[in-house]
Write an enzyme that holds these catalytic residues in place. Structure first.
Site, PDB file in Angstrom:
ATOM      1  N   LYS A  74       0.839  -0.970  -0.084  1.00 30.82           N
ATOM      2  CA  LYS A  74      -0.250  -0.047  -0.104  1.00 30.82           C
ATOM      3  C   LYS A  74       0.192   1.190  -0.649  1.00 30.82           C
ATOM      4  O   LYS A  74       1.626   1.726   0.755  1.00 30.82           O
ATOM      5  CB  LYS A  74      -1.012  -0.345   0.880  1.00 30.82           C
ATOM      6  CG  LYS A  74      -1.816   1.061   1.566  1.00 30.82           C
ATOM      7  CD  LYS A  74      -2.715   0.936   2.474  1.00 30.82           C
ATOM      8  CE  LYS A  74      -4.093   1.601   2.396  1.00 30.82           C
ATOM      9  NZ  LYS A  74      -5.052   1.617   3.897  1.00 30.82           N
ATOM     10  N   SER A 152      -9.356   2.123   3.436  1.00 30.16           N
ATOM     11  CA  SER A 152      -9.023   2.488   1.914  1.00 30.16           C
ATOM     12  C   SER A 152      -8.006   1.448   1.331  1.00 30.16           C
ATOM     13  O   SER A 152      -7.124   2.726   0.060  1.00 30.16           O
ATOM     14  CB  SER A 152      -7.607   3.133   2.681  1.00 30.16           C
ATOM     15  OG  SER A 152      -7.606   2.934   3.840  1.00 30.16           O
ATOM     16  N   SER A 176      -9.911  -0.278   7.158  1.00 29.81           N
ATOM     17  CA  SER A 176      -9.349  -0.464   6.094  1.00 29.81           C
ATOM     18  C   SER A 176      -8.907  -1.725   5.513  1.00 29.81           C
ATOM     19  O   SER A 176      -8.134  -1.274   4.415  1.00 29.81           O
ATOM     20  CB  SER A 176      -8.373   0.817   6.234  1.00 29.81           C
ATOM     21  OG  SER A 176      -8.868   1.972   6.244  1.00 29.81           O
TER      22      SER A 176
END
Lengths: 491, 95
Positions: A74, A152, A176
């Site tokens: 990420k 997210s 997330s």
């Protein structure tokens, strides 16, 4: 078509059937052909160099279980020499001068970095629709009906579900990792607060943030977690504990396991099809020898309001560093320093980030601190106490991960509060610091995946993964590939 | 809880965020709606409850007071939009 798990790839590398170089080239090719917008940065040269180094290490006698396996990270983790953007214009030009501990740990285990995945800006979101780099598509949707992958960590989830990366790292502050895992038919794990170092992981809400794996199975997630965790003196909240093998209990039989089902997780607002899938899963666990207990977490409805004070408050403090002075975006139009700050931040941040900074600023401001932030922190303790009480009579708490399956792009982006309701079942684990996971639990009548949410007491990740793994031995929901996933033979 | 425009301007100023007149109403409305969500916690009785800052109630570790970091200023300053002679350059502060 079968999907390849991390465990299977590790085995192929170990037996010499495939080299890390071949494997990495294959995934880099898949990424280059993908139109999901799951990646922000891919450094092919670096990935291939790491793959060659892993093959050389293997030739020299190293046979670490993750050596040479390619994964995606990420874009919230700093990697020295690589752009680290957090999905924001504010950091579009930021090349990290150091590497996050979680990434360094994984590199030590020989994992290869495929690239940095797309995400909601500064980790604030549940749909990956707030990234400066555009939306990410869920491979369970199609071009006629674009669905969100969740957020997210939307890019990480989409990449793994589409099989353009075998596994990925994510971060979880209010859900997330787990919510995108549920939307994309994956296994996502948020460990106990403090298990993974936050050094080099751009901070959103420091008392809630945790790194974790997004993978196809609990077995894969355990391997990833082994490579990610560990004490780090550079993170003042890092837990000082001996190294642990989270795969060690995977095969423990579940006879006598006490599962708590909170009444509050099955109320209004939950899609009835998801409720049905979760109830069927619970029956499955009973057949495996578990005992089911109805329990109550009476203060559950305070979790969402407390979180939407605590998280924005901490974010407003953490994001105050983005002022155009030392790194990142700086506005060109300003007459003085304060105007520079105000325009830099107005230009660099998107609307959701600005909303949360403002709520946080308000909650911490003079005259409001006691009513908002201090009150929310007290409610946090009340919520944590409820869990302590329930864990006296249960080994694990289960429920649905999300109130709905993946929704259409644009479906909730006009109404921030509607978007916040996505995290209603995941937020309590962040407030209480508990290890939690989402695993595939089946499909609705639109062939969209749903997630089963599991929470264990602090530090019981091995147990959590065991409970998940045993379900995945009896079911094959997690092995079903997404309709838009890469198929061997695709060009 | 409805916020008025003046309050939103004050918050934006504290947060060092420039909000245009065109954006004002949307932010005012969104922030008010979020505070409506948050209002659910306001009247809950929390007397005698200690605030929780850390989920495991951990305390900060101490370490020996000795220098352990190297000087990496030039490496870090290479990222700055504007710097010179080891200093970060910014517009002047006007009183």
């Amino acid at each position: 078509m079968t999907l390849k798990t991390l465990t299977q790839l590790s085995s192929l590398l170990g037996s010499g059937e495939i080299s890390s170089l071949e494997l990495t080239q294959d995934y880099l090719h898949r990424i280059s052909q993908s139109d999901l917008n799951a990646f922000i940065t891919v450094d092919e040269a670096m990935a291939l160099q790491q793959a060659r180094a892993a093959d050389a290490q293997r030739a020299a006698g190293d046979n670490g279980i993750l050596l040479g396996v390619p994964v995606a990270h990420k874009d919230i983790f700093c990697i020295e020499g690589m752009k680290t953007t957090c999905g924001s214009k504010m950091l579009d030009s930021f090349v990290a001068p150091y590497t996050a501990t979680v990434i360094a740990n994984m590199n030590q285990h020989g994992l290869v970095t495929l690239g940095k995945t797309n995400m909601d800006e500064f980790a604030m979101g549940s749909s990956n629709e707030s990234s400066y780099y555009g939306n990410v598509a869920n491979p369970w949707g199609d071009s006629s009906k674009k669905l969100v992958p969740g957020g997210s960590s939307g890019g990480s989830a989409a990449a793994v579900a589409a099989q353009i990366a075998p596994a990925a790292t994510g971060t979880d502050t209010g859900g997330s990792i787990r919510q995108p895992a549920a939307f994309c038919n994956l296994t996502g794990v948020k460990p106990t607060y403090g298990r993974c170092s936050r050094y080099g992981m751009v901070a959103f809400a420091s008392s809630l943030d945790q790194a974790g794996p997004i993978a196809h199975s609990a077995e894969d997630a355990a391997l990833m977690l082994n490579s990610m965790t560990g004490f780090d003196h550079r993170d003042s909240t890092s837990l000082e504990l001996p190294a642990e093998d989270f795969s060690a209990e995977l095969d423990t039989p579940l006879q006598g396991l006490k599962i708590g089902l909170p009444d509050e997780f099955f109320g209004d607002g939950l899609d009835p099809e998801i409720a049905t899938l979760v109830e069927a899963a619970v029956k499955q666990y009973e057949a495996m020898g578990a005992v089911i207990k109805r329990v109550s977490l009476p203060n559950s409805e305070l979790a969402l309001p407390s979180y939407y004070v605590i998280a924005p408050a901490e974010a407003s403090s953490n994001l105050s560093r983005f002022d155009g002075v030392r790194y990142g975006h700086r506005s060109e139009q300003h007459d003085d320093l304060v105007e520079m700050y105000m325009r830099t931040r107005a230009e660099g941040f998107g609307a959701e980030v600005k909303r949360r900074i403002m709520i946080g600023t308000y909650a911490l401001s003079s005259g409001y601190y006691d009513a908002y932030y201090a009150q929310a922190q007290k409610l946090r303790r009340i919520i944590a106490n409820d869990f302590n009480r329930v864990f006296e009579e249960c080994d694990v708490i289960m429920g649905p991960t999300t109130p709905s399956t993946a929704f259409a792009e644009g479906g909730k982006s006009d109404d921030p509060v509607a978007m916040y309701l996505n995290d209603i079942y995941t937020i309590p684990a962040n407030l209480a610091g508990l290890p939690a996971a989402s695993i595939p639990v089946g499909f609705n009548s639109d062939n969209l995946p749903a997630g089963l949410h599991l929470m264990c007491p602090h530090l019981q990740e091995a147990r959590l993964l065991n409970i998940a793994h045993q379900f995945q031995q009896e079911t094959d929901w997690h092995l079903k590939p997404a309709p838009a996933a890469w198929v061997s033979g695709d060009e | 809880m409805a916020l008025d425009e003046t309050t939103v301007r004050e918050i934006a100023s504290l947060a060092r965020l420039h909000i245009t007149d065109a954006e004002m109403e949307k932010y005012r409305s969104d922030l008010s709606n979020i505070l409506d969500l948050v209002a659910q916690m306001e009247n809950h009785d929390t007397s005698g409850i200690k605030p929780m800052t850390h989920p495991l109630d951990a305390v900060l570790r101490f370490r020996t007071d000795e220098v352990t970091e190297n000087d990496q200023r030039s490496k870090f300053q290479a990222l700055a939009p504007n710097s010179e002679n080891g200093l970060y350059l910014v517009p002047k502060v006007i009183d």
